[in-house]
Design a protein around this motif. Structure first.
Motif: not given
Length: 327
Positions: A110-116, A134-136
């Motif tokens: 982290g931080p990550v590029h988060l996908f959902g 934790l989220v970019r």
């Protein structure tokens, strides 16, 4: 909210249909979480994490993760009880979000590029709101954020099941009555607006995923309990309290891309625009002729929108294209 922009198509790899990315079992907090890795092809790739929807798995991200491998070092996880992950003790949005948080911490990426996507979208909103460190960036594809008119969803037909004692057993019985080929076709038809966009290879992989579900004794219970948890989160969203998904969405500070299909049959088509209005730093792309899983149906277009998001966050978005189909 503003309209999404598209990165240049030539920045993406040539069209192909890669096989599912290799996976591995990881022991995390006393149970197995299954993770697929999409190795980066570029030297400066940043970490990304992909979270699937209800009834889905990490395989739902094969095409998009491959297209973005130049920019993103991807991982996709199977949520507890789905894909090849072991069942969990609870099947609520907060419990799934905690598993995502624990994986990011455990992997130290982290931080990550988060996908959902769908359920994974609501889980990702929860993570981004409560753990912004934790989220970019955040990308939501047909996020299952709250709506109350279940006539606008094929899954509304499942609501009576939630009122039946031991509804999990009824769901397991129903699953056993359908051949895997029939179930795979039904799932595809509910998620995809134009089935001609889905290759024979992807159809075969979907069938194999269905067969995995048939072999997992816990799957029916995981599905029903997760659906119950999702519905409960929808109802709580319109009551006072800090657990509302809409209040959490308003607290998201990560640059966000919201993608919705106008032919979505599972999530009310009004949810994607509402999500983009609520999240402060958001971009919206609404796609005609696309269903619930745009990352499967039109992965190249979604990948270009992600490139646009990344370019904007890098400060070079002015040279990119704002498509007419973006709402």
């Amino acid at each position: 909210m503003k309209r999404a922009i598209l990165g240049p198509d030539h920045l993406l790899p040539a069209p192909s249909v890669p096989p599912p990315w290799p996976g591995r079992e990881v022991h995390l907090d006393g149970s197995v979480t299954y993770v697929r890795d999409t190795p980066a092809t570029g030297p400066d790739a940043e970490p990304a994490l992909y979270v699937h929807g209800l009834g889905g798995s990490s395989q739902n991200w094969t095409d998009l993760a491959g297209l973005l491998a130049e920019r993103l070092d991807g991982q996709a996880i199977d949520l507890p009880g789905f894909g090849r992950s072991e069942p969990g003790q609870r099947y609520t949005i907060p419990s799934f979000a905690q598993r995502v948080v624990r994986w990011i911490e455990h992997s130290d990426r982290g931080p990550v590029h988060l996908f959902g996507n769908s359920l994974g979208g609501s889980v990702s909103v929860h993570v981004a709101a409560l753990r912004p460190d934790l989220v970019r960036t955040l990308t939501l594809v047909s996020p299952a954020l709250p709506f109350l008119d279940f006539r606008r969803s094929l899954q509304g037909r499942m609501l009576p099941l939630l009122a039946v004692p031991r509804g999990e057993r009824l769901a397991a019985w129903r699953l056993a009555q359908l051949a895997p080929e029939v179930m795979a076709q039904q799932v595809m038809e509910s998620c995809v607006a134009d089935l001609t966009r889905i290759s024979d290879q992807r159809r075969q992989e979907a069938l194999e995923e269905i067969r995995v579900r048939y072999e997992a004794e816990h799957y029916a219970a995981a599905y029903v309990r997760t659906f119950r948890g999702l519905v409960a989160s929808f109802l709580r969203a319109y009551l006072p309290g800090s657990g509302s998904l809409w209040r959490l969405a308003a607290a998201v500070r990560a640059p966000t891309l919201v993608v919705g299909g106008r032919q979505d049959r599972l999530v009310d088509v009004r949810v994607a625009p509402q999500t983009a209005r609520v999240i402060p730093d958001s971009r919206l792309m609404l796609l005609d002729g696309v269903g619930h899983v745009a990352q499967l149906e039109v992965p190249r277009l979604v990948a270009r929108a992600v490139l646009g998001l990344l370019a904007e966050t890098d400060g070079v978005g002015t040279a990119l294209e704002r498509p007419d189909m973006a709402g």
